[in-house]
Scaffold this active site. Structure first.
Site, PDB file in Angstrom:
ATOM      1  N   GLN A 220       0.851  -1.008  -0.201  1.00 32.25           N
ATOM      2  CA  GLN A 220       0.052  -0.063  -0.100  1.00 32.25           C
ATOM      3  C   GLN A 220       0.843   1.126  -0.117  1.00 32.25           C
ATOM      4  OE1 GLN A 220      -3.324  -2.186   3.017  1.00 32.25           O
ATOM      5  NE2 GLN A 220      -3.165   0.272   2.865  1.00 32.25           N
ATOM      6  N   ARG A 366      -8.477  -0.813   8.225  1.00 30.43           N
ATOM      7  CA  ARG A 366      -9.337   0.140   7.963  1.00 30.43           C
ATOM      8  C   ARG A 366      -9.625   1.155   9.125  1.00 30.43           C
ATOM      9  NH1 ARG A 366     -14.300  -1.089   3.666  1.00 30.43           N
ATOM     10  NH2 ARG A 366     -14.084   0.786   2.477  1.00 30.43           N
ATOM     11  N   CYS A 367      -8.601   1.656   9.569  1.00 27.53           N
ATOM     12  CA  CYS A 367      -8.756   2.744  10.770  1.00 27.53           C
ATOM     13  C   CYS A 367      -7.346   3.449  10.586  1.00 27.53           C
ATOM     14  CB  CYS A 367      -8.335   1.916  12.072  1.00 27.53           C
ATOM     15  SG  CYS A 367      -6.865   1.082  12.193  1.00 27.53           S
ATOM     16  N   GLU A 736     -12.321   4.750   5.486  1.00 23.42           N
ATOM     17  CA  GLU A 736     -12.412   3.872   6.670  1.00 23.42           C
ATOM     18  C   GLU A 736     -13.468   4.583   7.772  1.00 23.42           C
ATOM     19  OE1 GLU A 736      -8.794   6.030   7.112  1.00 23.42           O
ATOM     20  OE2 GLU A 736      -7.904   4.112   8.067  1.00 23.42           O
TER      21      GLU A 736
HETATM   22  N1  MCN Z   1     -13.533   9.654  -2.176  1.00 23.77           N
HETATM   23  C1  MCN Z   1     -14.221  10.586  -2.872  1.00 23.77           C
HETATM   24  N2  MCN Z   1     -14.682  11.958  -2.352  1.00 23.77           N
HETATM   25  C2  MCN Z   1     -14.077  12.123  -1.226  1.00 23.77           C
HETATM   26  C3  MCN Z   1     -13.446  11.094  -0.336  1.00 23.77           C
HETATM   27  C4  MCN Z   1     -13.106   9.948  -1.143  1.00 23.77           C
HETATM   28  O1  MCN Z   1     -14.844  10.537  -4.042  1.00 23.77           O
HETATM   29  N3  MCN Z   1     -14.623  13.208  -0.484  1.00 23.77           N
HETATM   30  C5  MCN Z   1     -12.948   8.696  -3.109  1.00 23.77           C
HETATM   31  C6  MCN Z   1     -11.527   8.734  -3.411  1.00 23.77           C
HETATM   32  O2  MCN Z   1     -11.249   9.510  -4.497  1.00 23.77           O
HETATM   33  C7  MCN Z   1     -11.267   7.219  -3.538  1.00 23.77           C
HETATM   34  C8  MCN Z   1     -11.975   6.663  -2.499  1.00 23.77           C
HETATM   35  O3  MCN Z   1     -13.290   7.444  -2.228  1.00 23.77           O
HETATM   36  O4  MCN Z   1     -11.391   6.804  -4.850  1.00 23.77           O
HETATM   37  C9  MCN Z   1     -11.503   6.456  -1.123  1.00 23.77           C
HETATM   38  O5  MCN Z   1     -10.819   7.536  -0.724  1.00 23.77           O
HETATM   39  P1  MCN Z   1     -10.037   8.040   0.540  1.00 23.77           P
HETATM   40  O6  MCN Z   1     -11.088   8.190   1.559  1.00 23.77           O
HETATM   41  O7  MCN Z   1      -9.139   9.112   0.177  1.00 23.77           O
HETATM   42  O8  MCN Z   1      -9.242   6.940   0.990  1.00 23.77           O
HETATM   43  P2  MCN Z   1      -7.868   6.069   0.412  1.00 23.77           P
HETATM   44  O9  MCN Z   1      -7.957   6.302  -1.046  1.00 23.77           O
HETATM   45  O10 MCN Z   1      -6.724   6.852   1.049  1.00 23.77           O
HETATM   46  O11 MCN Z   1      -8.088   4.636   0.674  1.00 23.77           O
HETATM   47  C10 MCN Z   1      -7.693   4.100   1.796  1.00 23.77           C
HETATM   48  C11 MCN Z   1      -8.836   3.275   2.785  1.00 23.77           C
HETATM   49  C12 MCN Z   1      -8.164   2.562   3.721  1.00 23.77           C
HETATM   50  S1  MCN Z   1      -7.193   3.438   4.776  1.00 23.77           S
HETATM   51  C13 MCN Z   1      -8.551   1.380   3.785  1.00 23.77           C
HETATM   52  S2  MCN Z   1      -7.830   0.110   5.170  1.00 23.77           S
HETATM   53  C14 MCN Z   1      -9.322   0.811   2.744  1.00 23.77           C
HETATM   54  C15 MCN Z   1     -10.326   1.456   2.207  1.00 23.77           C
HETATM   55  O12 MCN Z   1      -9.691   2.760   1.886  1.00 23.77           O
HETATM   56  N4  MCN Z   1      -9.132  -0.431   2.204  1.00 23.77           N
HETATM   57  C16 MCN Z   1      -9.804  -0.608   1.085  1.00 23.77           C
HETATM   58  N5  MCN Z   1     -11.280   1.197   1.411  1.00 23.77           N
HETATM   59  C17 MCN Z   1     -10.837   0.163   0.662  1.00 23.77           C
HETATM   60  N6  MCN Z   1     -11.743  -0.322  -0.384  1.00 23.77           N
HETATM   61  C18 MCN Z   1     -11.351  -1.327  -0.963  1.00 23.77           C
HETATM   62  N7  MCN Z   1     -12.059  -1.782  -2.240  1.00 23.77           N
HETATM   63  N8  MCN Z   1     -10.226  -2.027  -0.780  1.00 23.77           N
HETATM   64  C19 MCN Z   1      -9.410  -2.043   0.254  1.00 23.77           C
HETATM   65  O13 MCN Z   1      -8.463  -2.666   0.700  1.00 23.77           O
HETATM   66 CU1  CUM Z   2      -5.206   1.151   9.203  1.00 27.45          CU
HETATM   67  S1  CUM Z   2      -6.110   0.279   7.723  1.00 27.45           S
HETATM   68 MO1  CUM Z   2      -5.873   1.475   6.203  1.00 27.45          MO
HETATM   69  O1  CUM Z   2      -5.269   2.827   7.097  1.00 27.45           O
HETATM   70  O2  CUM Z   2      -4.716   1.160   5.260  1.00 27.45           O
END
Ligand code: MCN
Ligand code: CUM
Length: 782
Positions: A220, A366-367, A736
């Protein structure tokens, strides 16, 4: 001017561009990669949780036809690779040398011509163990005279890892002294596991001639991993290329560096052939980054129905090696978000960490670095307090919420919340649920001998780590880069330091570029995961991609637009200042028929730039977020309990989320539904447990229960939008939120069904067995 096609930028539910290859089986996962001459690695794992290794004899395994090498800790030690640093400044065994410290720990590795040969040969490694007492709880670990797990560490005389505190003890003690009521809760957030569909693994290919190590791995955070590889293995950083291909889920499981990556790379280096390591499900569940395992004691001081103080004491079970991935300046991660959505003037939090004979890890799943535990504790405490003072839990929350006009709000533990409107999200959720009516129905049902419970959680999260001055992992500032290039025909390539595991980055980040430059998402190819090809950054976890890389993408797009404006002015023979950006194109003020699109400008950037201007249309931006983002929401759950069996069923689950501006509403809803499913699973069924000898109970999907469509409740979603004031698009992270916020809502609902009989707590996972015991104790069983 011809009618232009609507730009499907921010706010559009664009179908996921990456799904074309995923649903057709055309993705490339690491296990799809086969290189010429590739060998296979299989681990021998410890059957004991705690034992001294007295001898390892590899002769029988080495004699098997097709076995190329057997790697032991001793062999690695000769290359100074038997131990590796963790992300929290501890060390971790790559292969055991002196002792094994948890069941499933990697003891030796067979490298063979096929995975089957390797697996068979593992059975032929002879290891003599001298079993030691297995320590399976942090309470036992910290008792006087408990065997020292990390006896190899200089200066380590016990199993204590850290003490950490946040907030202010004095003002908190005062608040408690002046309180008219104090409410307490002891609870345990059990150990669970992200369990992505695809387990971990890698293909390591060290080229003896060029000295270049190319490692395809389930990561990741490919850039951070490359830097750590350089530090661990002493390889020059530019000679390491980490490629994180398509990932079958991560959920935090693919943040840490695992022995498998290191041993495969070391083996490839020593043997001179590519080596593949594919982790099996049991290996994944017993040895890789688990989550939670937090024993928590919380107290609320109350005065006139208001929360005046919060006191928390925690004990963290970190397993045998302290390997949490967390910002160095937040010693127990972001646990200090523990004041939640409430305006609590004084708080004091202390936490202690202990080594036990369990797999290392602690935050993944997911935290954001312990936010889940913090959110769970405060939302359970608040409900308990409401019962104790005889106020409806919803009313009690409303009386104590941080009010919209208080933002930016400085919490008692030192965070500055960027924006929020907690009451609005709660009101919407309650309206969707029909809260008042549900309460009436609950009363009526009770009169008929039926048990219905209504649980609410009004969580606040903290995501998007983080501003460089305060957030770093192993010293690396948590900034992320975006690199954008517009080709002559107006098609773009965006390269990012983050790495999607299923979140849909190839669509949402393309939409950001589309929004800013008037292209369509299909015109933008998003590339991630290859360290040779993408800008530096710390990767995807803690819902930081949108807050950090999303902002970097907007900023690099704007940077390119500024240059494009100069070129457009040149093409339109107008002054730059007379151009307006409108409907995705530059338009001459007062002469709307005169305009240029980014595609027009892009072609000119390579064919006809103004005198003295550098050609090309590309840029890079490293974004250092000024603050974290604070998404929030209210989850409201209704359950029914069967008094004859203790089985509980979710009747309604309403989820209102506020993650600021949504880039792609459909993807956000997908994230929330997935997160709610995992939150429900943690509350109801998932548990990594251990017996008294430290045997892991939860080592396969028969024992570790992940929900299928059959168990998963139906979700009803809603949204409010409170933009982040410091993010260029007003967006906050959301990945998360639902996993962080929802477990408390489910548990609160089950407890609420029994609260009239005095039940105040049930521990996760809330199995029907536990509910049955509570029914019997409360005299409610049928
Ligand atoms: N998004 C959006 N508008 C927002 C916020 C987010 O459209 N205001 C969209 C983003 O552009 C992205 C998605 O939603 O396509 C998730 O965005 P974001 O909240 O920024 O999170 P990350 O992309 O950094 O993803 C990490 C987060 C984490 S930490 C875990 S753990 C997790 C999760 O996402 N693991 C996942 N969701 C998951 N979903 C899938 N399918 N698989 C995982 O392993
Ligand atoms: Cu702590 S699970 Mo996500 O932050 O990759």
């Amino acid at each position: 001017m011809a009618a232009t096609e609507e730009i499907r930028g921010v706010g559009h539910s664009v179908k996921r561009l990456e799904d074309a290859r995923f649903i057709r089986g055309k993705g490339t996962y690491f296990d799809d990669i086969t290189l010429p001459g590739m060998l296979h690695l299989e681990f021998m794992r410890s059957p004991f949780a705690h034992a001294r290794i007295t001898s390892i004899d590899t002769a029988r395994a080495e004699a098997v036809d097709g076995v190329v090498a057997v790697v032991t800790g001793e062999l690695l030690a000769q290359h100074n690779l038997a131990w590796m640093p963790t992300l929290s400044g501890d060390t971790q065994a790559v292969l055991a040398t002196d002792k094994v410290r948890f069941q499933g720990q990697e003891v030796a590795a067979v490298i063979a011509e096929s995975a089957y040969i390797a697996k068979d040969a593992v059975e032929l490694i002879d290891v003599d163990y001298e079993p030691l007492e297995a320590i399976t709880t942090p309470q036992r670990a910290l008792e006087d005279g408990a065997p020292v797990i990390r006896d190899e560490k200089e200066g380590q005389a016990d199993n204590h890892i850290y003490d950490w505190e946040a907030g202010d003890k004095e003002t908190t003690d005062k608040a408690f002294a002046e309180a008219d009521k104090v409410v307490e809760l002891d609870t345990f957030y059990p150990r669970c596991h992200p369990a992505p569909l695809e387990c971990c693994g890698c293909v390591a290919d060290v080229n003896a001639a060029t000295g270049k190590a190319t490692i395809y791995m389930t990561s990741q955070a490919p850039h951070a991993h490359r830097t750590l590889f350089a530090l661990v293995a002493g390889l020059p950083e530019h000679k390491i290329r980490i490629i994180s291909p398509d990932l079958g889920g991560g959920f935090g499981n693919k943040v840490p560096i695992y022995p498998g990556y290191v041993v495969a790379t070391a083996a490839s280096l020593l043997i001179g052939r590519p080596v593949k390591w594919v982790e099996d499900r049991t290996g994944n569940l017993i040895s890789t980054g688990f989550a939670r395992d937090y024993h928590m004691h919380g107290e609320l001081a109350l005065k006139d129905g208001r929360i005046t103080g919060l006191r928390v004491k925690m004990l963290s079970d970190n397993g045998a090696f302290f390997s949490d991935a967390q910002p160095t300046k937040c010693k127990a991660g972001l646990f200090h978000i523990v004041t939640g959505s409430y305006d609590i003037p004084a708080a004091h939090v202390v936490t202690e960490g202990a080594y036990t004979n369990k797999a290392p890890g602690g935050v993944a799943y997911r935290c954001s670095f312990r936010v889940t535990e913090a959110s769970y504790l405060i939302e359970r405490l608040v409900q308990t307090a409401a019962y104790e003072i005889g106020v409806d839990p919803v009313e009690f929350r409303k009386q104590n919420f941080i009010r919209p006009e208080q933002f930016p709000y400085k919490s008692a533990t030192g965070f500055t919340y960027d924006s929020g409107d907690y009451a609005a999200a709660m009101d919407l959720a309650l309206e969707k649920l029909g809260y008042e009516e549900m309460r009436r129905e609950q009363e009526e049902a009770r009169a008929e001998g039926k048990l219905i419970g209504i649980g609410v959680a009004s969580f606040t999260e903290v995501v998007g780590a983080g501003h460089g001055a305060d957030y770093d992992i192993a010293g690396l500032r948590m900034n992320d880069g975006a690199e954008l290039r517009i080709h002559p025909t107006g098609k773009a390539v965006l390269k990012l330091s983050v790495k999607s595991q299923g979140q849909g980055h190839e669509t949402t980040f393309a939409q950001i570029v589309a929004e800013e430059l008037g292209l369509q998402p299909e015109d933008v190819e998003v590339q991630e995961g290859d360290t040779d090809n993408t800008p530096y950054g710390l990767g995807t976890y803690a819902s930081r991609s949108t807050p950090v890389s999303g902002a970097a993408t907007a900023m690099v797009s704007r940077r390119i637009r500024a240059k494009a404006q100069k070129i457009a002015a040149h093409l339109l023979e107008a002054s730059e200042d007379d151009l307006e950006w409108e409907g995705g194109r530059f338009v001459v003020r007062g002469a709307p028929e005169k305009s240029k699109t980014i595609a027009d400008v892009a072609f000119a950037a390579y064919t006809n730039v103004p005198e003295g201007m550098e050609g090309g249309l590309e840029g890079v931006y490293y974004y250092d977020p000024p603050n974290m983002t604070y998404p929030f929401g209210t989850y409201a759950v209704v359950v029914e309990i069967d008094r004859g069996t203790g089985v509980w069923k979710v009747r309604r689950c309403v989820a209102v989320d506020d993650c600021g501006v949504r880039i792609n509403p459909m993807i956000v809803e997908g994230q929330i539904m997935g997160g709610l499913t995992e939150g429900f699973a943690i509350a109801a069924m998932e548990l990594i447990d251990f017996d008294e000898d430290g045997n892991c109970i939860g080592a396969n999907f028969v024992d570790y229960l992940i929900p299928t469509a059959w168990e998963t409740p139906k979700f009803e979603l809603g949204e409010t939008v409170t933009p982040s004031p410091h993010h260029p698009l007003g967006a906050k992270g959301v990945g998360e939120s639902a996993t962080v916020g929802s477990p408390a809502a489910f548990v609160n609902a089950v407890v609420d069904a029994l609260a009239h009989a005095g039940v105040r707590n049930l521990e996760m996972p809330v199995t029907s067995g536990k509910v049955w015991a509570a029914l019997q104790e409360a005299g409610l069983a049928e």
